[in-house]
Design a protein around this motif. Structure first.
Motif, short mmCIF file in Angstrom:
data_model
loop_
_atom_site.label_atom_id
_atom_site.label_comp_id
_atom_site.label_asym_id
_atom_site.label_seq_id
_atom_site.Cartn_x
_atom_site.Cartn_y
_atom_site.Cartn_z
N PHE A 1 83.18 -14.99 -40.98
CA PHE A 1 84.24 -15.10 -41.98
C PHE A 1 84.81 -13.75 -42.39
CE2 PHE A 1 81.55 -18.87 -42.57
CZ PHE A 1 82.49 -19.83 -42.27
N LYS A 2 83.95 -12.86 -42.87
CA LYS A 2 84.44 -11.62 -43.45
C LYS A 2 85.07 -10.69 -42.40
CE LYS A 2 83.02 -7.82 -46.44
NZ LYS A 2 81.87 -7.21 -47.10
N VAL A 3 84.37 -10.44 -41.31
CA VAL A 3 84.88 -9.52 -40.28
C VAL A 3 86.18 -10.03 -39.67
CG1 VAL A 3 84.37 -8.45 -38.05
CG2 VAL A 3 82.62 -8.48 -39.84
N PRO A 4 86.27 -11.30 -39.25
CA PRO A 4 87.56 -11.77 -38.73
C PRO A 4 88.69 -11.70 -39.76
CG PRO A 4 85.83 -13.28 -38.09
CD PRO A 4 85.23 -12.31 -39.06
N MET A 5 88.36 -11.98 -41.02
CA MET A 5 89.38 -11.91 -42.06
C MET A 5 89.87 -10.48 -42.24
SD MET A 5 89.16 -13.00 -46.07
CE MET A 5 87.99 -11.72 -46.43
N LEU A 6 88.96 -9.51 -42.24
CA LEU A 6 89.35 -8.11 -42.38
C LEU A 6 90.17 -7.63 -41.18
CD1 LEU A 6 86.15 -6.57 -43.99
CD2 LEU A 6 88.36 -7.01 -45.08
N ARG A 7 89.82 -8.09 -39.99
CA ARG A 7 90.61 -7.74 -38.80
C ARG A 7 92.03 -8.28 -38.91
NH1 ARG A 7 85.95 -9.15 -34.60
NH2 ARG A 7 84.77 -7.22 -34.78
N GLN A 8 92.14 -9.52 -39.34
CA GLN A 8 93.47 -10.13 -39.50
C GLN A 8 94.27 -9.40 -40.58
OE1 GLN A 8 94.80 -12.56 -37.55
NE2 GLN A 8 96.70 -12.11 -38.63
N LEU A 9 93.60 -9.04 -41.66
CA LEU A 9 94.26 -8.31 -42.74
C LEU A 9 94.77 -6.96 -42.23
CD1 LEU A 9 94.99 -8.08 -45.77
CD2 LEU A 9 92.73 -7.07 -46.10
N GLU A 10 93.95 -6.28 -41.45
CA GLU A 10 94.36 -4.99 -40.89
C GLU A 10 95.59 -5.13 -40.00
OE1 GLU A 10 92.50 -1.36 -38.18
OE2 GLU A 10 91.27 -3.11 -38.68
N MET A 11 95.60 -6.16 -39.17
CA MET A 11 96.76 -6.39 -38.30
C MET A 11 98.00 -6.73 -39.12
SD MET A 11 95.23 -8.28 -34.88
CE MET A 11 95.14 -9.84 -35.67
N ASP A 12 97.84 -7.55 -40.15
CA ASP A 12 98.97 -7.92 -41.00
C ASP A 12 99.50 -6.70 -41.77
OD1 ASP A 12 98.72 -10.51 -40.12
OD2 ASP A 12 97.76 -11.25 -41.97
N MET A 13 98.60 -5.86 -42.24
CA MET A 13 99.03 -4.66 -42.96
C MET A 13 99.75 -3.69 -42.04
SD MET A 13 98.15 -4.98 -46.14
CE MET A 13 98.03 -3.39 -46.88
N ALA A 14 99.31 -3.59 -40.79
CA ALA A 14 99.98 -2.70 -39.83
C ALA A 14 101.37 -3.21 -39.48
CB ALA A 14 99.12 -2.57 -38.57
#
Length: 134
Positions: A106-119
């Motif tokens: 949950f947490k790691v995939p969510m943070l990866r998606q957040l990073e991609m969205d922020m970029a």
């Protein structure tokens, strides 16, 4: 996770024999979370040795339970303490597993998606000019 719970509670003694029991008690696992590779390499032989001692510790706990009928109250107390020790250790191990599970799925995939969205965020020309002016 459900299978792990079922197998653990079907035979908790096997679970305890596989686990490491440290010198300071059953909560030593918390200290190993942030260990470096070198510390881990040094810790492995100690863990293997202590796992061999876990069977001895379990046998000692069982031998401390009186078998005479005149000491039945003491026997009940010792069995209850043994069950509580076992339950608390299994509970801490399960909590560690739940934490790892939630981090991994949950947490790691969510943070990866957040990073991609922020970029992918693009500022408007107006916002860009305001930030440059600051």
């Amino acid at each position: 996770f459900d299978n792990m719970l079922t197998s653990t509670f079907s035979n908790p003694w096997v679970f305890l024999k596989v686990a490491t029991v440290g010198d300071g008690g059953l909560d030593d696992d918390l200290e190993t979370i942030g260990d470096s590779v070198e510390k881990t390499k040094l810790r492995i032989p100690k863990e293997i040795e202590s796992r061999a001692g876990t069977e001895t510790l379990l046998a000692q706990w069982f031998n401390e339970i009186p078998t005479e009928s005149s000491q039945i109250d003491d026997a009940v107390d010792k069995v209850q303490m043994l069950v509580l020790k076992t339950y608390s250790y299994i509970r801490s191990q399960m909590c560690d597993q739940v934490e790892i599970f939630s981090e991994s799925f949950f947490k790691v995939p969510m943070l990866r998606q957040l990073e991609m969205d922020m970029a992918a965020i693009q500022l408007s020309d107006e916002d860009s000019s305001r930030y440059k002016a600051r």
